[in-house]
Scaffold this motif. Structure first.
Motif, PDB file in Angstrom:
ATOM      1  N   GLU A 140      16.349   0.873  15.469  1.00  0.00           N
ATOM      2  CA  GLU A 140      15.348   1.399  16.391  1.00  0.00           C
ATOM      3  C   GLU A 140      14.030   1.711  15.687  1.00  0.00           C
ATOM      4  O   GLU A 140      13.053   2.068  16.340  1.00  0.00           O
ATOM      5  N   THR A 141      14.036   1.600  14.362  1.00  0.00           N
ATOM      6  CA  THR A 141      12.815   1.851  13.580  1.00  0.00           C
ATOM      7  C   THR A 141      12.700   0.813  12.463  1.00  0.00           C
ATOM      8  O   THR A 141      13.679   0.163  12.093  1.00  0.00           O
ATOM      9  N   LEU A 142      11.495   0.693  11.923  1.00  0.00           N
ATOM     10  CA  LEU A 142      11.274  -0.203  10.787  1.00  0.00           C
ATOM     11  C   LEU A 142      12.119   0.230   9.599  1.00  0.00           C
ATOM     12  O   LEU A 142      12.671  -0.608   8.875  1.00  0.00           O
ATOM     13  N   TRP A 143      12.269   1.525   9.411  1.00  0.00           N
ATOM     14  CA  TRP A 143      13.037   2.042   8.280  1.00  0.00           C
ATOM     15  C   TRP A 143      14.489   1.586   8.354  1.00  0.00           C
ATOM     16  O   TRP A 143      15.062   1.139   7.358  1.00  0.00           O
ATOM     17  N   ILE A 144      15.097   1.698   9.548  1.00  0.00           N
ATOM     18  CA  ILE A 144      16.490   1.271   9.706  1.00  0.00           C
ATOM     19  C   ILE A 144      16.600  -0.245   9.541  1.00  0.00           C
ATOM     20  O   ILE A 144      17.555  -0.751   8.942  1.00  0.00           O
ATOM     21  N   ALA A 145      15.619  -0.973  10.044  1.00  0.00           N
ATOM     22  CA  ALA A 145      15.626  -2.433   9.898  1.00  0.00           C
ATOM     23  C   ALA A 145      15.571  -2.825   8.425  1.00  0.00           C
ATOM     24  O   ALA A 145      16.289  -3.729   7.980  1.00  0.00           O
ATOM     25  N   GLN A 146      14.725  -2.143   7.651  1.00  0.00           N
ATOM     26  CA  GLN A 146      14.637  -2.416   6.215  1.00  0.00           C
ATOM     27  C   GLN A 146      15.955  -2.104   5.519  1.00  0.00           C
ATOM     28  O   GLN A 146      16.415  -2.869   4.658  1.00  0.00           O
ATOM     29  N   GLU A 147      16.560  -0.987   5.876  1.00  0.00           N
ATOM     30  CA  GLU A 147      17.847  -0.619   5.285  1.00  0.00           C
ATOM     31  C   GLU A 147      18.901  -1.675   5.584  1.00  0.00           C
ATOM     32  O   GLU A 147      19.697  -2.046   4.713  1.00  0.00           O
ATOM     33  N   ALA A 148      18.901  -2.182   6.822  1.00  0.00           N
ATOM     34  CA  ALA A 148      19.878  -3.198   7.220  1.00  0.00           C
ATOM     35  C   ALA A 148      19.676  -4.495   6.452  1.00  0.00           C
ATOM     36  O   ALA A 148      20.638  -5.136   6.011  1.00  0.00           O
ATOM     37  N   MET A 149      18.416  -4.884   6.271  1.00  0.00           N
ATOM     38  CA  MET A 149      18.140  -6.115   5.538  1.00  0.00           C
ATOM     39  C   MET A 149      18.493  -5.971   4.060  1.00  0.00           C
ATOM     40  O   MET A 149      19.028  -6.896   3.445  1.00  0.00           O
ATOM     41  N   GLU A 150      18.220  -4.818   3.502  1.00  0.00           N
ATOM     42  CA  GLU A 150      18.581  -4.559   2.109  1.00  0.00           C
ATOM     43  C   GLU A 150      20.102  -4.550   1.926  1.00  0.00           C
ATOM     44  O   GLU A 150      20.615  -4.910   0.857  1.00  0.00           O
ATOM     45  N   ALA A 151      20.812  -4.168   2.984  1.00  0.00           N
ATOM     46  CA  ALA A 151      22.275  -4.132   2.931  1.00  0.00           C
ATOM     47  C   ALA A 151      22.886  -5.516   3.139  1.00  0.00           C
ATOM     48  O   ALA A 151      24.104  -5.662   3.162  1.00  0.00           O
ATOM     49  N   LYS A 152      22.037  -6.514   3.318  1.00  0.00           N
ATOM     50  CA  LYS A 152      22.449  -7.915   3.423  1.00  0.00           C
ATOM     51  C   LYS A 152      23.212  -8.229   4.706  1.00  0.00           C
ATOM     52  O   LYS A 152      24.217  -8.956   4.703  1.00  0.00           O
ATOM     53  N   CYS A 153      22.706  -7.724   5.831  1.00  0.00           N
ATOM     54  CA  CYS A 153      23.253  -8.149   7.119  1.00  0.00           C
ATOM     55  C   CYS A 153      22.733  -9.553   7.433  1.00  0.00           C
ATOM     56  O   CYS A 153      21.856 -10.073   6.734  1.00  0.00           O
ATOM     57  N   ASP A 154      23.260 -10.152   8.489  1.00  0.00           N
ATOM     58  CA  ASP A 154      22.823 -11.499   8.881  1.00  0.00           C
ATOM     59  C   ASP A 154      21.728 -11.453   9.944  1.00  0.00           C
ATOM     60  O   ASP A 154      20.851 -12.322   9.991  1.00  0.00           O
TER      61      ASP A 154
END
Length: 283
Positions: A200-214
């Motif tokens: 829901e935020t850029l911060w969570i999106a960055q965390e998800a991408m760093e965690a290597k989601c698809d």
């Protein structure tokens, strides 16, 4: 069409569906048939409004089971206009009138969803963005309603919880370390299953991408916020797919397509579809 959906399995599911739909209407028997002997009849379905055809696969199975000959003048995924004849039928009067409402309900329900879906698809087609449906379907009608969105030009999102791992905001409340969770998930879920994280935020999106989601779902973000996520993805994680979702309507979907996301999902394809106008006329 989802898990275990070989052509044979799909055919079995459709047959079960149409039998139950017909049984719901017939009950213990059609009282009309008790009065007079059957005669040979013909009928046609005429459009009283414009739209997109969906439901042909289901109606074909129903007609085969009930020995009704059907000829389609408009096929699944094709547009029709007011006054167009969509299909013609020949059968004995008992069979024709026994199946009339079930045929119309299947065609109306599916075509109405396909018609609204096509409106969304036409808007975002120039941007190369895929339109996805959701799991916001009526209970026990998921396969049928998602088939209807495909007829309208959408791409099916997951059919159920076993298709892919989507980590929504409710899941995130139970996960202490997203990166660790995704690493563990890779060890137990099927190799081909993707992992998607709702942000829901850029911060969570960055965390998800760093965690290597698809996939990252940009949920309930404004187009401007989605653009920030797209910029971050393009610069740092170009292999990750982005999906926009949340209260997206016909009025706003173009602004989301312009952001550069790969796909847009919307439950309104199904739950906001208003029935079009079709009728069956006996010759």
């Amino acid at each position: 069409m989802g898990k275990n959906c070989t052509r044979e399995n799909v055919g079995i599911m459709i047959e079960i569906f149409v039998k139950e739909a017909l049984h719901e209407d017939i009950g213990r028997g059609d009282l009309y048939a008790l009065v007079e002997p059957t005669i040979e009849t013909s009928a046609k379905i005429i459009a009283k409004s414009s739209g997109v055809v969906a439901g042909q696969e289901y109606i074909n199975v129903l007609c085969e089971l009930q020995r009704i000959d059907v000829q389609w003048l408009k096929n699944d995924k094709e547009n029709f206009g007011t006054g167009d004849v969509i299909a013609e039928f020949k059968a004995d009067s008992h069979a024709m009138l026994r199946c009339e409402r079930t045929i119309l309900d299947i065609l109306l329900h599916a075509s109405s969803i396909a018609t609204l879906t096509r409106k969304y698809v036409d808007i975002i087609r120039p941007y190369g963005t895929k339109l996805l449906d959701t799991r916001k379907t009526r209970p026990l009608l998921r396969v049928f309603e998602k088939y209807a969105t495909r007829c309208g030009g959408a791409v099916n999102h997951r059919m159920g919880l076993d298709d892919s791992l989507m980590i929504k905001d409710t899941h995130l409340k139970t996960i202490k370390n997203l990166k660790s969770y995704i690493e563990k998930a890779r060890e137990v879920i099927p190799f081909t299953a993707k992992i998607e994280v709702e942000a829901e935020t850029l911060w969570i999106a960055q965390e998800a991408m760093e965690a290597k989601c698809d996939i990252v779902m940009c949920d309930n973000m404004t187009p401007a916020q989605v653009e920030e996520v797209v910029k971050c993805r393009d610069e740092n994680y170009p292999h990750i797919l982005l999906e926009a979702s949340g209260n997206i309507s016909l009025d706003t979907i173009e602004s989301y397509a312009k952001t550069g996301v790969d796909a847009i999902s919307s439950g309104s394809l199904i739950h906001q579809a208003n029935w079009i106008d079709l009728s069956m006329k006996m010759d």
